[in-house]
Design a protein around this motif. Structure first.
Motif, short mmCIF file in Angstrom:
data_model
loop_
_atom_site.label_atom_id
_atom_site.label_comp_id
_atom_site.label_asym_id
_atom_site.label_seq_id
_atom_site.Cartn_x
_atom_site.Cartn_y
_atom_site.Cartn_z
N SER A 1 -7.68 2.06 0.61
CA SER A 1 -7.58 1.18 -0.55
C SER A 1 -7.56 -0.28 -0.13
CB SER A 1 -6.32 1.50 -1.37
OG SER A 1 -6.39 2.82 -1.89
N ALA A 2 -6.84 -0.58 0.96
CA ALA A 2 -6.76 -1.96 1.45
C ALA A 2 -8.12 -2.45 1.94
CB ALA A 2 -5.72 -2.08 2.55
N HIS A 3 -8.83 -1.58 2.64
CA HIS A 3 -10.15 -1.97 3.15
C HIS A 3 -11.14 -2.17 2.01
CE1 HIS A 3 -9.68 -1.78 7.51
NE2 HIS A 3 -8.88 -0.74 7.33
N SER B 1 -1.98 -7.87 6.67
CA SER B 1 -1.34 -7.74 5.36
C SER B 1 -0.23 -6.70 5.38
CB SER B 1 -2.40 -7.37 4.31
OG SER B 1 -3.41 -8.37 4.22
N LEU B 2 -0.44 -5.63 6.14
CA LEU B 2 0.59 -4.60 6.25
C LEU B 2 1.84 -5.15 6.93
CD1 LEU B 2 1.45 -1.62 5.92
CD2 LEU B 2 0.34 -1.16 8.14
N PHE C 1 3.00 -8.15 6.63
CA PHE C 1 3.73 -8.88 5.59
C PHE C 1 4.52 -7.90 4.71
CE2 PHE C 1 1.12 -12.49 6.68
CZ PHE C 1 1.89 -13.59 6.29
N GLU C 2 3.89 -6.79 4.34
CA GLU C 2 4.56 -5.80 3.50
C GLU C 2 5.79 -5.23 4.20
OE1 GLU C 2 1.75 -2.81 2.43
OE2 GLU C 2 0.23 -4.27 1.80
N CYS C 3 5.62 -4.86 5.46
CA CYS C 3 6.71 -4.22 6.20
C CYS C 3 7.83 -5.21 6.50
CB CYS C 3 6.18 -3.61 7.50
SG CYS C 3 5.04 -2.22 7.25
N ALA C 4 7.48 -6.44 6.83
CA ALA C 4 8.50 -7.45 7.10
C ALA C 4 9.34 -7.71 5.86
CB ALA C 4 7.84 -8.74 7.59
N ALA C 5 8.71 -7.73 4.69
CA ALA C 5 9.46 -7.94 3.45
C ALA C 5 10.45 -6.80 3.21
CB ALA C 5 8.49 -8.06 2.28
#
Length: 278
Positions: free
Chosen positions: A42-44, A205-206, A208-212
């Motif tokens: 989906s991200a790609h 981008s992943l 950023f998601e995981c860090a949040a």
């Protein structure tokens, strides 16, 4: 085993008038395949759709593309899938045809060997002399014009070097030839802004998601290359290699233990998660 589909047909040739071949007029995605399915599909596809909108290329139907992907990767345990989208044919000249019939290409390749350092933990990088030109219109998207990366990658042959870091002409750190880069400081993690050049990677981008989720401070900003020598640690990301701590940049050594272990584990679990068809 099928190895390539062009517009849904099992073949490995395109027209000599295809604008992707003539002008680099198109986009591509490089996707890990695990357990017979593409990882982070989906991200790609979302990134390709954004790029197609930016370039004015009609984006193929998502279900059509996914059905072709599923047919190609069915039964494939471990591989690399490249999805290429061009504006299609159009003859000579830069002007795009009034009626555009995009070309979609799916191709399977063997997976790369895991990139690990001497202690099976971290990798080595170098600094590239080749610099990135600025073009905000193309910044962030994964278009087919990769000559800067080709020139940069020709600067070294040593197999122990995983990637080379690139700057713009003002000396700001941007990315690697095939990776995004992150710097770890006492007060959090920083990654270069990519609003003037560079590619916004799906694994970036992943992160950023995981860090949040983990509550780890992560900022995107302009990064002068001198900050490389002040960082506690570095890591790079790539959709085929995951998140990789850096042991050495040129002769400068980093403490790869300063890379947050929960972030490393979470990203590398997510990046290779196969996305089954719905």
């Amino acid at each position: 085993m099928k190895v390539a589909l062009v517009n849904g047909q099992e073949r490995a040739v395109v027209s000599i008038e295809d604008r992707g071949l003539l002008y680099g007029d198109g986009l591509f995605e490089t996707i890990a395949v695990r357990g017979g399915a593409p990882c982070r599909w989906s991200a790609h596809f979302a990134r390709m759709a954004r790029g197609a909108e930016r370039l004015g290329i009609p984006c193929p139907d998502a279900q059509l593309i996914r059905s072709e992907v599923d047919a190609l990767v069915d039964g494939i345990e471990h591989a690399v899938l490249r999805l290429t989208l061009t504006r299609g044919g159009g003859g000579r000249g830069y002007r795009a045809p009034d009626v555009q019939l995009p070309t979609r290409i799916l191709a399977l390749y063997p997976s790369p060997a895991p990139e690990v350092g001497p202690n099976n933990s971290a990798v080595q990088l170098r600094l590239c002399h080749t610099r990135l030109g600025e073009n905000p219109l193309l910044a962030g998207i994964k278009h087919l014009n990769r000559l800067e990366q080709v020139l940069a990658r020709s600067e070294w042959q040593r197999p122990e070097i995983t990637d080379g870091l690139m700057t713009d002409y003002q000396g700001h750190l941007i990315c690697g030839t095939m990776t995004n880069v992150f710097l770890v400081f006492d007060d959090g993690i920083v990654t270069p802004a990519l609003d003037r050049c560079g590619v916004v990677g799906t694994t970036r981008s992943l992160v950023f998601e995981c860090a949040a989720v983990l509550g780890i401070p992560l900022a995107e900003r302009e990064v002068p290359s001198a900050e490389l020598w002040r960082a506690q640690a570095l890591f790079v990301t790539n959709s085929l290699l995951g998140m990789l701590p850096v042991a050495r940049l040129e002769s400068w050594e980093y403490d790869d233990r300063a890379v947050p272990a929960p972030l490393l584990a979470r990203v590398n679990q997510g990046v290779f998660q196969p996305e089954m068809p719905t």
